[in-house]
Scaffold this motif. Structure first.
Motif, short mmCIF file in Angstrom:
data_model
loop_
_atom_site.label_atom_id
_atom_site.label_comp_id
_atom_site.label_asym_id
_atom_site.label_seq_id
_atom_site.Cartn_x
_atom_site.Cartn_y
_atom_site.Cartn_z
N LYS A 273 -10.58 0.37 -7.36
CA LYS A 273 -11.91 -0.22 -7.21
C LYS A 273 -12.77 -0.05 -8.46
CE LYS A 273 -12.26 0.25 -2.17
NZ LYS A 273 -12.99 0.93 -1.06
N ARG B 163 -6.88 -2.36 -3.89
CA ARG B 163 -8.15 -2.06 -3.22
C ARG B 163 -8.29 -0.58 -2.90
NH1 ARG B 163 -7.07 -6.97 -0.32
NH2 ARG B 163 -6.38 -5.73 1.47
N ARG B 164 -7.17 0.08 -2.64
CA ARG B 164 -7.24 1.51 -2.31
C ARG B 164 -7.53 2.37 -3.55
NH1 ARG B 164 -5.50 4.96 1.75
NH2 ARG B 164 -4.43 3.29 2.88
N ASP C 209 0.81 -1.21 0.00
CA ASP C 209 0.00 0.00 0.00
C ASP C 209 0.85 1.27 0.00
OD1 ASP C 209 -2.31 1.46 -0.04
OD2 ASP C 209 -2.74 1.25 2.10
N TRP D 97 -5.36 -7.84 -8.35
CA TRP D 97 -6.49 -6.95 -8.08
C TRP D 97 -6.95 -6.97 -6.62
CZ3 TRP D 97 -7.85 -3.42 -11.57
CH2 TRP D 97 -7.51 -3.64 -12.91
N ASP D 98 -6.47 -7.91 -5.82
CA ASP D 98 -6.96 -8.04 -4.45
C ASP D 98 -5.97 -7.53 -3.40
OD1 ASP D 98 -5.06 -9.98 -4.83
OD2 ASP D 98 -6.23 -11.62 -3.93
N THR D 99 -4.90 -6.87 -3.81
CA THR D 99 -3.89 -6.40 -2.87
C THR D 99 -4.31 -5.08 -2.23
OG1 THR D 99 -2.71 -5.25 -4.64
CG2 THR D 99 -2.03 -7.52 -4.15
#
Length: 224
Positions: free
Chosen positions: A185, A181-182, A122, A175-177
């Protein structure tokens, strides 16, 4: 639904759709792929292996660049996969945890280009990475994404010719990290590029590969 998910579904069908019941005594082998440049490389190997007599199941993990093969003990998994990989210009080694993709493009010496996130780690504040006084291109990409590699190579050429452009690459992993996600979307496809002007203001955001749109955004970003 984002096109990346649709592509994942296609890959899953290629990997799983032809699975046959595995008899007792079948062996499962993990093969790591090295120096591949997109997820389609693994999907093509899966499609080939799935049609081979003696192969009961095959799957491809695009993040780890690994193929898992369940086959008859008489089927030469090692030799077959290594030959298929060599035919496509990359390498295969037996065992998990050894797979990797080819590197990114080589940028000219002194170019203001760097990777600021790996594997979907992130980044809470993109603004901290915008370079005031330069046009900044923030690129959300993934090593398994071939259009991302094409954009990366294009940016190497841009920075070779334009010293007032800074390039910051973020590898989303998948796509799920946390990173995806931040920020992604509502993004339908990769690469996803945000262009900031010399004052730090956002000028454009582009989903998908369009070097023409990117070049136009960079030109508009000067002095903004």
């Amino acid at each position: 639904m984002r096109s990346a998910l649709a592509l994942t579904s296609v890959l899953c069908l290629a990997a799983c759709g032809g699975a046959r019941p595995a008899p007792e005594g079948a062996r499962t082998t993990v093969v790591s792929l090295q120096k591949i440049d997109c997820e389609a490389c693994g999907a093509e190997l899966v499609a080939d292996l799935r049609e081979r007599p003696g192969v009961y199941a095959v799957s491809f993990d695009r993040r780890r660049a690994e193929i898992v093969v369940t086959a008859s003990p008489s089927f030469d998994v090692t030799g077959t996969v290594k030959q298929l990989a060599a035919d496509e210009g990359f390498e295969a080694v037996i065992g998990a945890g050894k797979g990797h993709y080819a590197g990114w493009a080589t940028f000219p010496e002194g170019a203001d280009a760097r990777t600021i996130a790996e594997g979907g780690a992130d980044i809470p504040d993109l603004g901290a990475h915008v370079v005031k006084g330069k046009v900044t291109v923030i690129d959300f990409s993934a090593r398994w994404c071939l259009p991302c590699r094409k954009l990366d190579a294009h940016m190497a050429r841009v920075l070779g010719a334009q010293g007032d452009v800074a390039y910051r690459r973020l590898d989303i992993g998948d796509w799920d990290t946390p990173l995806a996600r931040r920020y992604l979307k509502h993004v339908p496809r990769l690469p996803y590029v945000i262009v900031y002007g010399t004052s730090g203001a956002q000028v454009d955001a582009i989903a998908g590969l369009s070097t023409e749109a990117l070049d136009a955004a960079i030109a508009r970003a000067r002095g903004r």
